[in-house]
Scaffold this active site. Sequence first.
Site, PDB file in Angstrom:
ATOM      1  N   HIS A   1       0.844  -1.206   0.000  1.00  0.00           N
ATOM      2  CA  HIS A   1       0.000   0.000   0.000  1.00  0.00           C
ATOM      3  C   HIS A   1       0.878   1.254   0.000  1.00  0.00           C
ATOM      4  CE1 HIS A   1      -2.632  -3.006   2.227  1.00  0.00           C
ATOM      5  NE2 HIS A   1      -3.328  -2.745   1.149  1.00  0.00           N
TER       6      HIS A   1
ATOM      7  N   ASP B   1      -4.170  -7.551  -7.102  1.00  0.00           N
ATOM      8  CA  ASP B   1      -5.552  -8.005  -7.319  1.00  0.00           C
ATOM      9  C   ASP B   1      -5.856  -7.811  -8.804  1.00  0.00           C
ATOM     10  OD1 ASP B   1      -6.693  -8.304  -4.360  1.00  0.00           O
ATOM     11  OD2 ASP B   1      -5.344  -6.595  -4.439  1.00  0.00           O
TER      12      ASP B   1
HETATM   13  P1  AMP Z   1      -6.518  -3.975   0.065  1.00  0.00           P
HETATM   14  O1  AMP Z   1      -6.872  -2.905   1.011  1.00  0.00           O
HETATM   15  O2  AMP Z   1      -5.380  -4.825   0.538  1.00  0.00           O
HETATM   16  O3  AMP Z   1      -7.672  -4.777  -0.430  1.00  0.00           O
HETATM   17  O4  AMP Z   1      -5.944  -3.284  -1.240  1.00  0.00           O
HETATM   18  C1  AMP Z   1      -5.890  -1.912  -1.480  1.00  0.00           C
HETATM   19  C2  AMP Z   1      -5.055  -1.709  -2.718  1.00  0.00           C
HETATM   20  O5  AMP Z   1      -3.713  -2.114  -2.456  1.00  0.00           O
HETATM   21  C3  AMP Z   1      -5.530  -2.548  -3.927  1.00  0.00           C
HETATM   22  O6  AMP Z   1      -5.434  -1.757  -5.097  1.00  0.00           O
HETATM   23  C4  AMP Z   1      -4.543  -3.685  -3.935  1.00  0.00           C
HETATM   24  O7  AMP Z   1      -4.366  -4.260  -5.216  1.00  0.00           O
HETATM   25  C5  AMP Z   1      -3.282  -3.013  -3.457  1.00  0.00           C
HETATM   26  N1  AMP Z   1      -2.328  -3.975  -2.912  1.00  0.00           N
HETATM   27  C6  AMP Z   1      -2.554  -4.938  -1.976  1.00  0.00           C
HETATM   28  N2  AMP Z   1      -1.446  -5.671  -1.769  1.00  0.00           N
HETATM   29  C7  AMP Z   1      -0.492  -5.186  -2.599  1.00  0.00           C
HETATM   30  C8  AMP Z   1       0.874  -5.523  -2.873  1.00  0.00           C
HETATM   31  N3  AMP Z   1       1.488  -6.526  -2.255  1.00  0.00           N
HETATM   32  N4  AMP Z   1       1.536  -4.789  -3.799  1.00  0.00           N
HETATM   33  C9  AMP Z   1       0.937  -3.759  -4.438  1.00  0.00           C
HETATM   34  N5  AMP Z   1      -0.347  -3.393  -4.230  1.00  0.00           N
HETATM   35  C10 AMP Z   1      -1.049  -4.096  -3.331  1.00  0.00           C
END
Ligand code: AMP
Length: 278
Positions: A33, A153
């Site tokens: 993030h 994702d």
């Molecule tokens: P989340 O809150 O984890 O569902 O995801 C919020 C955003 O962060 C989404 O756009 C995800 O694709 C991105 N995200 C989550 N994990 C990663 C990662 N390891 N690397 C890059 N982006 C990520």
Amino acid sequence: METLNDIAALDRFRPRAGEIVLIPTMGALHAGHASLIQHGAKLAEARGGSCVVWIFVNPTQFNDPADYARYPKTLDADLAICKSSGARGVFVPSKDEIYPPGRTVRVPELPRVATQPGLEDARRPGHFAGVCQVVLRFFEIVKPKVAVFGEKDWQQLQVVRAMTRREMPGVEIAPMPTVREPDGLAMSSRNRFLTAEDRVKALAISKALRVAGGEASPKRAEAVMGDVLNEAGISPEYAVVRDAETLEERETESQRALIAAKVGNVRLIDNVAWPVRG
Ligand code: AMP
């Protein structure tokens, strides 16, 4: 950095904000993030605007109520990461503001990539309807110029792109590569639930994707991913090579290898560009 707890606070912030680059998240932030926020902050600076992080655990995208109930909440640490990564605002709305009681929040028509591929759409019924609903609501409330999403994702990124093209063509979707642990595991808010043993086992997912990258055909790549996962004692929900944009099963110029698997009681997803050339 300002913490904005409701839409009124966001509206007071807006005149000072300039163009907004939005980073939608569910909190429990990690270095993945942080990379999105840092990129968003750079894009915002170039436009004389502000990077705003959205933290909201969206109930409508969870197909498993237990997963929603145990989703990690780490707001103080999240705010520190937002600040050190260059966010100017963090919007942390309540559920009632996003879904006002007695009011229906529209679910947009879902693009094909949200219903046809038989990947996350088949494994998590209702998930993308919830994602599209909340993302559209974010965009209507925040009115960003750009929104940054992670490639981690992958199907979600394609769904959001297609939905935004149709519903809010003025919003640019900026993708960011997956951030990994030094040993290759894709960072995820859910990794903290892995036992020490399962944490080791989970490495087979990124390994399978790496090994598949050198195979000559999608069918071979899929077989090899299956083998690597089975050897580690993981039976994947899917381990496939698909068209990168539509996620349909056909050989195209741009393809993606994708895996979803439960390791212990933690569901993990990962993906890479396929094949790996060079
Ligand atoms: P989340 O809150 O984890 O569902 O995801 C919020 C955003 O962060 C989404 O756009 C995800 O694709 C991105 N995200 C989550 N994990 C990663 C990662 N390891 N690397 C890059 N982006 C990520």
